[in-house]
Design a protein around this motif. Sequence first.
Motif, PDB file in Angstrom:
ATOM      1  N   ALA A 396       0.836  -1.206   0.000  1.00 10.40           N
ATOM      2  CA  ALA A 396       0.000   0.000   0.000  1.00 10.40           C
ATOM      3  C   ALA A 396       0.869   1.253   0.000  1.00 10.40           C
ATOM      4  O   ALA A 396       0.574   2.243  -0.676  1.00 10.40           O
ATOM      5  N   GLN A 397       1.969   1.200   0.773  1.00 10.56           N
ATOM      6  CA  GLN A 397       2.894   2.341   0.759  1.00 10.56           C
ATOM      7  C   GLN A 397       3.553   2.495  -0.603  1.00 10.56           C
ATOM      8  O   GLN A 397       3.791   3.615  -1.072  1.00 10.56           O
ATOM      9  N   ALA A 398       3.846   1.376  -1.245  1.00  9.31           N
ATOM     10  CA  ALA A 398       4.487   1.430  -2.561  1.00  9.31           C
ATOM     11  C   ALA A 398       3.578   2.096  -3.581  1.00  9.31           C
ATOM     12  O   ALA A 398       4.041   2.818  -4.482  1.00  9.31           O
ATOM     13  N   ALA A 399       2.269   1.852  -3.451  1.00  7.92           N
ATOM     14  CA  ALA A 399       1.330   2.453  -4.408  1.00  7.92           C
ATOM     15  C   ALA A 399       1.284   3.961  -4.280  1.00  7.92           C
ATOM     16  O   ALA A 399       0.967   4.664  -5.247  1.00  7.92           O
ATOM     17  N   LYS A 400       1.613   4.481  -3.090  1.00 13.34           N
ATOM     18  CA  LYS A 400       1.558   5.938  -2.880  1.00 13.34           C
ATOM     19  C   LYS A 400       2.924   6.601  -2.984  1.00 13.34           C
ATOM     20  O   LYS A 400       3.010   7.827  -2.979  1.00 13.34           O
ATOM     21  N   ALA A 401       3.994   5.811  -3.059  1.00 14.71           N
ATOM     22  CA  ALA A 401       5.346   6.382  -3.038  1.00 14.71           C
ATOM     23  C   ALA A 401       5.721   6.987  -4.388  1.00 14.71           C
ATOM     24  O   ALA A 401       5.062   6.781  -5.408  1.00 14.71           O
ATOM     25  N   ALA A 402       6.810   7.744  -4.356  1.00 17.03           N
ATOM     26  CA  ALA A 402       7.301   8.389  -5.576  1.00 17.03           C
ATOM     27  C   ALA A 402       7.833   7.356  -6.558  1.00 17.03           C
ATOM     28  O   ALA A 402       8.232   6.252  -6.174  1.00 17.03           O
ATOM     29  N   ALA A 403       7.811   7.726  -7.821  1.00 16.77           N
ATOM     30  CA  ALA A 403       8.323   6.826  -8.860  1.00 16.77           C
ATOM     31  C   ALA A 403       9.833   6.659  -8.717  1.00 16.77           C
ATOM     32  O   ALA A 403      10.522   7.480  -8.108  1.00 16.77           O
ATOM     33  N   ASP A 404      10.333   5.583  -9.322  1.00 18.08           N
ATOM     34  CA  ASP A 404      11.764   5.296  -9.264  1.00 18.08           C
ATOM     35  C   ASP A 404      12.470   5.856 -10.492  1.00 18.08           C
ATOM     36  O   ASP A 404      11.883   5.940 -11.580  1.00 18.08           O
ATOM     37  N   PRO A 405      13.736   6.234 -10.360  1.00 19.81           N
ATOM     38  CA  PRO A 405      14.481   6.705 -11.535  1.00 19.81           C
ATOM     39  C   PRO A 405      14.608   5.593 -12.570  1.00 19.81           C
ATOM     40  O   PRO A 405      14.528   4.402 -12.260  1.00 19.81           O
ATOM     41  N   ALA A 406      14.790   5.993 -13.796  1.00 21.67           N
ATOM     42  CA  ALA A 406      14.943   5.040 -14.900  1.00 21.67           C
ATOM     43  C   ALA A 406      15.753   5.712 -15.996  1.00 21.67           C
ATOM     44  O   ALA A 406      16.061   6.900 -15.938  1.00 21.67           O
ATOM     45  N   TRP A 407      16.112   4.927 -17.012  1.00 19.85           N
ATOM     46  CA  TRP A 407      16.803   5.491 -18.177  1.00 19.85           C
ATOM     47  C   TRP A 407      15.742   6.141 -19.078  1.00 19.85           C
ATOM     48  O   TRP A 407      14.993   5.462 -19.767  1.00 19.85           O
ATOM     49  N   VAL A 408      15.691   7.463 -19.033  1.00 20.01           N
ATOM     50  CA  VAL A 408      14.669   8.231 -19.750  1.00 20.01           C
ATOM     51  C   VAL A 408      15.327   8.982 -20.897  1.00 20.01           C
ATOM     52  O   VAL A 408      16.405   9.579 -20.737  1.00 20.01           O
ATOM     53  N   CYS A 409      14.681   8.960 -22.065  1.00 20.36           N
ATOM     54  CA  CYS A 409      15.202   9.670 -23.240  1.00 20.36           C
ATOM     55  C   CYS A 409      14.945  11.165 -23.089  1.00 20.36           C
ATOM     56  O   CYS A 409      13.818  11.589 -22.816  1.00 20.36           O
ATOM     57  N   ARG A 410      15.996  11.962 -23.279  1.00 20.11           N
ATOM     58  CA  ARG A 410      15.843  13.405 -23.194  1.00 20.11           C
ATOM     59  C   ARG A 410      15.113  13.978 -24.398  1.00 20.11           C
ATOM     60  O   ARG A 410      14.651  15.117 -24.342  1.00 20.11           O
ATOM     61  N   SER A 411      15.025  13.214 -25.492  1.00 19.79           N
ATOM     62  CA  SER A 411      14.355  13.714 -26.690  1.00 19.79           C
ATOM     63  C   SER A 411      12.870  13.412 -26.688  1.00 19.79           C
ATOM     64  O   SER A 411      12.045  14.298 -26.905  1.00 19.79           O
ATOM     65  N   CYS A 412      12.502  12.155 -26.447  1.00 20.00           N
ATOM     66  CA  CYS A 412      11.088  11.780 -26.541  1.00 20.00           C
ATOM     67  C   CYS A 412      10.450  11.492 -25.190  1.00 20.00           C
ATOM     68  O   CYS A 412       9.226  11.347 -25.105  1.00 20.00           O
ATOM     69  N   GLY A 413      11.256  11.377 -24.122  1.00 24.44           N
ATOM     70  CA  GLY A 413      10.704  11.093 -22.802  1.00 24.44           C
ATOM     71  C   GLY A 413      10.396   9.628 -22.555  1.00 24.44           C
ATOM     72  O   GLY A 413       9.865   9.280 -21.502  1.00 24.44           O
ATOM     73  N   GLY A 414      10.727   8.742 -23.519  1.00 27.22           N
ATOM     74  CA  GLY A 414      10.451   7.327 -23.347  1.00 27.22           C
ATOM     75  C   GLY A 414      11.352   6.684 -22.307  1.00 27.22           C
ATOM     76  O   GLY A 414      12.521   7.034 -22.162  1.00 27.22           O
ATOM     77  N   VAL A 415      10.802   5.725 -21.574  1.00 19.90           N
ATOM     78  CA  VAL A 415      11.547   5.008 -20.538  1.00 19.90           C
ATOM     79  C   VAL A 415      12.140   3.742 -21.150  1.00 19.90           C
ATOM     80  O   VAL A 415      11.425   2.940 -21.757  1.00 19.90           O
ATOM     81  N   ASN A 416      13.450   3.557 -20.994  1.00 17.25           N
ATOM     82  CA  ASN A 416      14.153   2.395 -21.523  1.00 17.25           C
ATOM     83  C   ASN A 416      14.504   1.453 -20.380  1.00 17.25           C
ATOM     84  O   ASN A 416      14.925   1.906 -19.307  1.00 17.25           O
ATOM     85  N   PRO A 417      14.376   0.140 -20.573  1.00 18.69           N
ATOM     86  CA  PRO A 417      14.657  -0.807 -19.477  1.00 18.69           C
ATOM     87  C   PRO A 417      16.125  -0.850 -19.103  1.00 18.69           C
ATOM     88  O   PRO A 417      16.462  -1.229 -17.980  1.00 18.69           O
ATOM     89  N   ALA A 418      17.030  -0.505 -20.026  1.00 19.34           N
ATOM     90  CA  ALA A 418      18.463  -0.514 -19.745  1.00 19.34           C
ATOM     91  C   ALA A 418      19.126   0.522 -20.650  1.00 19.34           C
ATOM     92  O   ALA A 418      18.540   0.985 -21.625  1.00 19.34           O
ATOM     93  N   TRP A 419      20.371   0.866 -20.307  1.00 17.30           N
ATOM     94  CA  TRP A 419      21.066   1.870 -21.116  1.00 17.30           C
ATOM     95  C   TRP A 419      21.483   1.293 -22.462  1.00 17.30           C
ATOM     96  O   TRP A 419      21.916   0.141 -22.571  1.00 17.30           O
ATOM     97  N   GLY A 420      21.361   2.109 -23.474  1.00 20.52           N
ATOM     98  CA  GLY A 420      21.894   1.812 -24.799  1.00 20.52           C
ATOM     99  C   GLY A 420      22.248   3.129 -25.453  1.00 20.52           C
ATOM    100  O   GLY A 420      21.723   4.186 -25.086  1.00 20.52           O
ATOM    101  N   ALA A 421      23.139   3.104 -26.409  1.00 20.22           N
ATOM    102  CA  ALA A 421      23.508   4.339 -27.086  1.00 20.22           C
ATOM    103  C   ALA A 421      22.343   4.931 -27.853  1.00 20.22           C
ATOM    104  O   ALA A 421      22.323   6.131 -28.133  1.00 20.22           O
ATOM    105  N   LEU A 422      21.352   4.095 -28.205  1.00 25.92           N
ATOM    106  CA  LEU A 422      20.185   4.553 -28.950  1.00 25.92           C
ATOM    107  C   LEU A 422      18.926   4.352 -28.112  1.00 25.92           C
ATOM    108  O   LEU A 422      18.773   3.327 -27.442  1.00 25.92           O
ATOM    109  N   CYS A 423      18.038   5.339 -28.163  1.00 24.36           N
ATOM    110  CA  CYS A 423      16.757   5.203 -27.471  1.00 24.36           C
ATOM    111  C   CYS A 423      15.907   4.167 -28.189  1.00 24.36           C
ATOM    112  O   CYS A 423      15.793   4.186 -29.424  1.00 24.36           O
ATOM    113  N   ALA A 424      15.300   3.274 -27.440  1.00 21.76           N
ATOM    114  CA  ALA A 424      14.478   2.220 -28.041  1.00 21.76           C
ATOM    115  C   ALA A 424      13.184   2.764 -28.620  1.00 21.76           C
ATOM    116  O   ALA A 424      12.510   2.079 -29.390  1.00 21.76           O
ATOM    117  N   HIS A 425      12.819   3.998 -28.295  1.00 19.65           N
ATOM    118  CA  HIS A 425      11.551   4.562 -28.759  1.00 19.65           C
ATOM    119  C   HIS A 425      11.731   5.471 -29.980  1.00 19.65           C
ATOM    120  O   HIS A 425      11.013   5.323 -30.964  1.00 19.65           O
TER     121      HIS A 425
END
Length: 490
Positions: A396-425
Amino acid sequence: MRRTLWFLLRLGLVVALAVWVAQRPGTLRLDWQGYIVQTQVGVVAAALLVLAVVAYVLVRLFLLLWRSPRRFGAGRRTSRRTRGYQALSRGFLAVASGDTAAASRLADKAEALLNEPSLTLLLSAQAAQLAGDEAAAAGHYAAMRDRGAALKQPDMAFVGLRGLALQALAAGKTRQALELAQEAQALKPKARWPLLTQFDLQARAGDWTAAATTLDALTSAKALPPETLRRHRAALLVERSRAAEAEGNQDQALALARKAHDLEPGSVPAAVQAARLLAATGSARAATRALEQAWRASPHPDLAAAWGAAGEKAGDAADPLARVKRLEALVAIDATVPEAHVALADAAVEARLWGLARGHLTRALTLRPSARVYRRLAAVAVAEHGEGPEERGHLAQAAKAAADPAWVCRSCGGVNPAWGALCAHCGGFDTLAWRLPGGAAQGSVPAETLGFLPPPEPGAEGGEGAGAGSRLSGRLPSFTLASLRPGRRS
């Protein structure tokens, strides 16, 4: 003022001459062929003056009649040129304002009035594109390229090539766009656009070696800020290292990874790749030093996972207590980093040290509450006591807690599961940053990206283009260090 003074000077000379003649009266006698002409000097002077005036008028009249056709033609050409440039400027304004009909009409008018193909063809091409006639626009751009080459006007040919390349990119014809960019670079080796286009297309296709060569040209041309160039070079080196490792060339892979880490010591993927390859060769201390250097700059779960595996030897990987001890050393570097406590808690769960795991997860919550930590606490509660109120409370606390950081594309805002030189989106190169989705970046990750090409249309081009398109749709490298996902070890 000068013209007035010059007129007064000439008038004074005439008056002075008249006075001089008047003060010297006399008779002029002409005896010729039996005829005798005798008159006063003043009369002769007046007659010469009148003759000179008549001769001047006749000469001016002759010159006026002689030059009139040429002046008339020049006047018409000037008027025509003026009207042509007016139509040209109004046509570009119509293109900018989106007035399709006016843009097409003014483009035709400018082309009829002017002999300036570099301008009229450009306006015609833009008017055609505004009207949605890409075929006509391509014809105009091709005419600019061909006429520029024939007339030895590289600027006109360069603009034509750029227009054709942008059309090819919009249609997903990446191979054709790359060829056009290379042709444009041959015309202007230091121009920024062809180099950036080639680099982006080569990177999107995963041609890391060619992209590295183009990046050298970008560095020579000073087309990007030094910090951006250095970051792009490090990302390329990491991908080249992964490719060499996949081909079984471990020595080259290690050399490239170490070069990437030396270039960007704070880069998480460079440190992880270098540390993993160093550990595989038995250089556990060197691997730990690389990870520690990156950890101090930007703590990250991938670094913590690599730290835990860095000292493992053959037969030692199954010892969870040894991993707990290694991660305790990571916590000791800086006890205020939540990622270190989470990593140590995961190792403690593997070792079935529930109290140690719960203690470090609680410490991580006090440093930075997140849904991931609450889910780990729920997993620890289930592993130790089974399902029950404690687990439900943490979830229940997890449902209300803040989101976790992730590999986010600065161009499109897409979330990637792991780092890569190219955005998957979107396919953007070197655009991933470790940050909260939709929030500020975690750590000192620069915000500059290339961001000059749109994502390609999947399957828009056959042959090589189709291969590139399929690669762009799933371009993350096969190897990624396991991140500490919720419940992974519980």
